[in-house]
Design a protein around this motif. Structure first.
Motif, PDB file in Angstrom:
ATOM      1  N   ASP A 120       0.968  -1.295  -0.143  1.00 52.71           N
ATOM      2  CA  ASP A 120       0.241   0.099  -0.107  1.00 52.71           C
ATOM      3  C   ASP A 120       0.839   1.429  -0.033  1.00 52.71           C
ATOM      4  O   ASP A 120       0.543   2.280  -0.657  1.00 52.71           O
ATOM      5  N   ALA A 121       1.859   1.172   0.665  1.00 51.50           N
ATOM      6  CA  ALA A 121       2.944   2.274   0.780  1.00 51.50           C
ATOM      7  C   ALA A 121       3.576   2.629  -0.573  1.00 51.50           C
ATOM      8  O   ALA A 121       3.598   3.795  -0.925  1.00 51.50           O
ATOM      9  N   LEU A 122       3.975   1.644  -1.160  1.00 48.97           N
ATOM     10  CA  LEU A 122       4.562   1.606  -2.470  1.00 48.97           C
ATOM     11  C   LEU A 122       3.696   2.224  -3.342  1.00 48.97           C
ATOM     12  O   LEU A 122       3.977   3.211  -4.290  1.00 48.97           O
ATOM     13  N   ASN A 123       2.457   1.584  -3.468  1.00 55.56           N
ATOM     14  CA  ASN A 123       1.367   2.240  -4.447  1.00 55.56           C
ATOM     15  C   ASN A 123       0.824   3.672  -4.062  1.00 55.56           C
ATOM     16  O   ASN A 123       0.422   4.367  -5.037  1.00 55.56           O
ATOM     17  N   GLY A 124       1.062   3.983  -2.786  1.00 58.97           N
ATOM     18  CA  GLY A 124       0.534   5.201  -2.485  1.00 58.97           C
ATOM     19  C   GLY A 124       1.627   6.442  -2.400  1.00 58.97           C
ATOM     20  O   GLY A 124       2.041   7.156  -3.233  1.00 58.97           O
ATOM     21  N   GLU A 125       2.107   6.242  -1.075  1.00 58.10           N
ATOM     22  CA  GLU A 125       3.004   7.462  -0.727  1.00 58.10           C
ATOM     23  C   GLU A 125       4.298   7.327  -1.786  1.00 58.10           C
ATOM     24  O   GLU A 125       4.819   8.472  -2.091  1.00 58.10           O
ATOM     25  N   LEU A 126       4.943   6.256  -1.842  1.00 53.51           N
ATOM     26  CA  LEU A 126       6.224   6.326  -2.771  1.00 53.51           C
ATOM     27  C   LEU A 126       5.895   6.690  -4.279  1.00 53.51           C
ATOM     28  O   LEU A 126       6.456   7.430  -4.675  1.00 53.51           O
ATOM     29  N   LYS A 127       4.847   5.961  -4.693  1.00 56.31           N
ATOM     30  CA  LYS A 127       4.450   6.552  -5.935  1.00 56.31           C
ATOM     31  C   LYS A 127       4.166   7.837  -6.265  1.00 56.31           C
ATOM     32  O   LYS A 127       4.538   8.767  -7.102  1.00 56.31           O
ATOM     33  N   ALA A 128       3.373   8.325  -5.311  1.00 52.55           N
ATOM     34  CA  ALA A 128       2.868   9.767  -5.513  1.00 52.55           C
ATOM     35  C   ALA A 128       4.251  10.923  -5.528  1.00 52.55           C
ATOM     36  O   ALA A 128       4.423  11.871  -6.396  1.00 52.55           O
ATOM     37  N   LEU A 129       5.212  10.433  -4.484  1.00 50.41           N
ATOM     38  CA  LEU A 129       6.494  11.054  -4.503  1.00 50.41           C
ATOM     39  C   LEU A 129       7.243  10.870  -5.664  1.00 50.41           C
ATOM     40  O   LEU A 129       7.795  12.370  -6.380  1.00 50.41           O
ATOM     41  N   VAL A 130       7.318   9.904  -6.209  1.00 48.64           N
ATOM     42  CA  VAL A 130       8.153   9.724  -7.282  1.00 48.64           C
ATOM     43  C   VAL A 130       7.430  10.307  -8.610  1.00 48.64           C
ATOM     44  O   VAL A 130       8.263  10.913  -9.255  1.00 48.64           O
ATOM     45  N   ASP A 131       6.290  10.340  -8.642  1.00 47.92           N
ATOM     46  CA  ASP A 131       5.677  10.841  -9.768  1.00 47.92           C
ATOM     47  C   ASP A 131       5.867  12.443  -9.741  1.00 47.92           C
ATOM     48  O   ASP A 131       5.922  13.226 -10.694  1.00 47.92           O
ATOM     49  N   GLU A 132       5.690  13.056  -8.482  1.00 49.50           N
ATOM     50  CA  GLU A 132       5.857  14.382  -8.194  1.00 49.50           C
ATOM     51  C   GLU A 132       7.271  14.914  -8.763  1.00 49.50           C
ATOM     52  O   GLU A 132       7.345  15.800  -9.358  1.00 49.50           O
ATOM     53  N   LYS A 133       8.528  14.340  -8.187  1.00 48.33           N
ATOM     54  CA  LYS A 133       9.836  14.291  -8.707  1.00 48.33           C
ATOM     55  C   LYS A 133       9.851  14.029 -10.046  1.00 48.33           C
ATOM     56  O   LYS A 133      10.792  14.925 -10.817  1.00 48.33           O
ATOM     57  N   ARG A 134       9.427  13.097 -10.759  1.00 44.75           N
ATOM     58  CA  ARG A 134       9.482  12.830 -12.120  1.00 44.75           C
ATOM     59  C   ARG A 134       8.939  14.022 -12.861  1.00 44.75           C
ATOM     60  O   ARG A 134       9.735  14.470 -14.133  1.00 44.75           O
ATOM     61  N   THR A 135       7.893  14.695 -12.492  1.00 41.87           N
ATOM     62  CA  THR A 135       7.359  15.847 -13.085  1.00 41.87           C
ATOM     63  C   THR A 135       8.800  16.927 -13.026  1.00 41.87           C
ATOM     64  O   THR A 135       8.735  17.716 -14.176  1.00 41.87           O
ATOM     65  N   ILE A 136       9.126  17.214 -12.227  1.00 37.97           N
ATOM     66  CA  ILE A 136      10.213  18.274 -11.850  1.00 37.97           C
ATOM     67  C   ILE A 136      11.400  17.960 -12.739  1.00 37.97           C
ATOM     68  O   ILE A 136      11.849  18.675 -13.539  1.00 37.97           O
ATOM     69  N   ILE A 137      11.994  16.850 -12.787  1.00 36.89           N
ATOM     70  CA  ILE A 137      13.096  16.266 -13.513  1.00 36.89           C
ATOM     71  C   ILE A 137      12.676  16.373 -15.234  1.00 36.89           C
ATOM     72  O   ILE A 137      13.490  16.844 -16.154  1.00 36.89           O
ATOM     73  N   GLN A 138      11.575  16.003 -15.483  1.00 41.27           N
ATOM     74  CA  GLN A 138      11.170  15.934 -16.854  1.00 41.27           C
ATOM     75  C   GLN A 138      11.110  17.558 -17.325  1.00 41.27           C
ATOM     76  O   GLN A 138      11.486  17.808 -18.521  1.00 41.27           O
ATOM     77  N   ASP A 139      10.497  18.623 -16.486  1.00 43.05           N
ATOM     78  CA  ASP A 139      10.533  20.061 -16.808  1.00 43.05           C
ATOM     79  C   ASP A 139      11.863  20.568 -16.944  1.00 43.05           C
ATOM     80  O   ASP A 139      12.170  21.226 -17.923  1.00 43.05           O
ATOM     81  N   TRP A 140      12.918  19.954 -16.046  1.00 36.91           N
ATOM     82  CA  TRP A 140      14.419  20.342 -16.357  1.00 36.91           C
ATOM     83  C   TRP A 140      14.818  19.987 -17.880  1.00 36.91           C
ATOM     84  O   TRP A 140      15.496  20.522 -18.492  1.00 36.91           O
ATOM     85  N   MET A 141      14.545  18.582 -18.017  1.00 31.93           N
ATOM     86  CA  MET A 141      14.871  18.218 -19.617  1.00 31.93           C
ATOM     87  C   MET A 141      14.094  19.075 -20.689  1.00 31.93           C
ATOM     88  O   MET A 141      14.740  19.149 -21.759  1.00 31.93           O
ATOM     89  N   VAL A 149      16.774  11.982 -20.852  1.00 33.72           N
ATOM     90  CA  VAL A 149      16.924  10.276 -20.436  1.00 33.72           C
ATOM     91  C   VAL A 149      15.482   9.904 -19.951  1.00 33.72           C
ATOM     92  O   VAL A 149      14.751  10.811 -19.555  1.00 33.72           O
ATOM     93  N   PRO A 150      15.076   8.622 -20.058  1.00 33.53           N
ATOM     94  CA  PRO A 150      14.098   8.223 -19.460  1.00 33.53           C
ATOM     95  C   PRO A 150      13.998   8.539 -17.980  1.00 33.53           C
ATOM     96  O   PRO A 150      14.883   7.898 -17.151  1.00 33.53           O
ATOM     97  N   VAL A 151      12.916   9.219 -17.440  1.00 32.51           N
ATOM     98  CA  VAL A 151      13.108   9.608 -15.906  1.00 32.51           C
ATOM     99  C   VAL A 151      12.978   8.481 -15.171  1.00 32.51           C
ATOM    100  O   VAL A 151      13.733   8.324 -14.035  1.00 32.51           O
ATOM    101  N   TYR A 152      12.004   7.557 -15.245  1.00 35.86           N
ATOM    102  CA  TYR A 152      11.866   6.685 -14.317  1.00 35.86           C
ATOM    103  C   TYR A 152      13.048   5.844 -14.089  1.00 35.86           C
ATOM    104  O   TYR A 152      13.661   5.443 -13.098  1.00 35.86           O
ATOM    105  N   HIS A 153      13.606   5.343 -15.221  1.00 33.53           N
ATOM    106  CA  HIS A 153      14.918   4.490 -15.171  1.00 33.53           C
ATOM    107  C   HIS A 153      16.041   5.329 -14.714  1.00 33.53           C
ATOM    108  O   HIS A 153      16.893   4.566 -14.022  1.00 33.53           O
ATOM    109  N   LEU A 154      16.121   6.606 -14.910  1.00 29.87           N
ATOM    110  CA  LEU A 154      17.102   7.447 -14.024  1.00 29.87           C
ATOM    111  C   LEU A 154      16.945   7.180 -12.600  1.00 29.87           C
ATOM    112  O   LEU A 154      18.017   6.914 -11.754  1.00 29.87           O
TER     113      LEU A 154
END
Length: 206
Positions: A120-141, A149-154
């Motif tokens: 539940d924590a992986l699907n919820g709290e962790l995923k939400a945080l990663v998606d938030e930071k993924r957006t930031i990194i994608q914006d930088w790119m 580069v592929p952000v998730y794989h980074l």
């Protein structure tokens, strides 16, 4: 709920520390309450006074671990220098592996077993945080501030490369020599690796 006495607080901490040793070595399935009690230097009935089951101890450790496990990524800021922010994350993750190897192995064992107690924590709290930071990194790119580069794989690569030093400590020591610090040179290597990967011009600083 009554406030715990100093002795109760101390005994709980002793149990959790012993359990961390046992779980990080044997995994949840391979660990027993008897092993934890022996490691804690107390009787099984005394241990069960504080934690009614092996699962309760394990869940407490995982809950406390997840609270700190996300902190290095939370600290990544959108308004910072992209390379500095990503390298800051890499270095914080590496330092966590250096300081908390048992916690890293506890987490790895749980994931290898299919994460039944933290799904539940992986699907919820962790995923939400990663998606938030993924957006930031994608914006930088998208802004050309770092290479594309592929952000998730980074992010996955950062997890793998930093936690490896804790989770596969025995293998590293076997290859490099048992008296060599497994982390020796790791920070500089990761700095070169990610700077070379992410610099927009494809170069790295000496």
């Amino acid at each position: 709920m009554a406030k715990q006495t100093r002795i109760q607080t101390k005994n709980q901490a002793t149990i959790l520390d012993a359990a961390l040793d046992v779980f990080s070595t044997h995994g949840f399935r391979g660990s027993t309450v008897d092993q934890i009690a022996n490691a804690a230097g107390m009787s099984k009935p005394n241990l069960l006074y504080y934690f009614p089951t092996k699962g309760a101890i394990h869940q407490r450790l995982l809950s406390e671990l997840l609270t700190t496990w996300l902190d290095p990524l939370i600290e990544m800021k959108a308004d910072g220098d992209p390379l500095e922010e990503i390298m800051g994350y890499v270095n914080r993750k590496l330092e966590m592996s250096r300081k908390f190897p048992r916690e890293s192995r506890l987490f790895a064992n749980e994931i290898l077993q299919g994460a039944p107690r933290i799904q539940d924590a992986l699907n919820g709290e962790l995923k939400a945080l990663v998606d938030e930071k993924r957006t930031i990194i994608q914006d930088w790119m998208d802004a050309g501030k770092i290479a594309r580069v592929p952000v998730y794989h980074l992010i996955f690569s950062i997890w793998s490369l930093t936690q490896h030093y804790a989770d596969f400590d025995v293998q590293i020591r076997a290859v490099r020599g048992g008296d060599v610090d497994p982390f020796d040179g790791s920070d500089r290597f990761l700095e070169l690796l990610y700077e070379r990967l992410l610099r927009p011009d494809g170069t790295s600083q000496p």
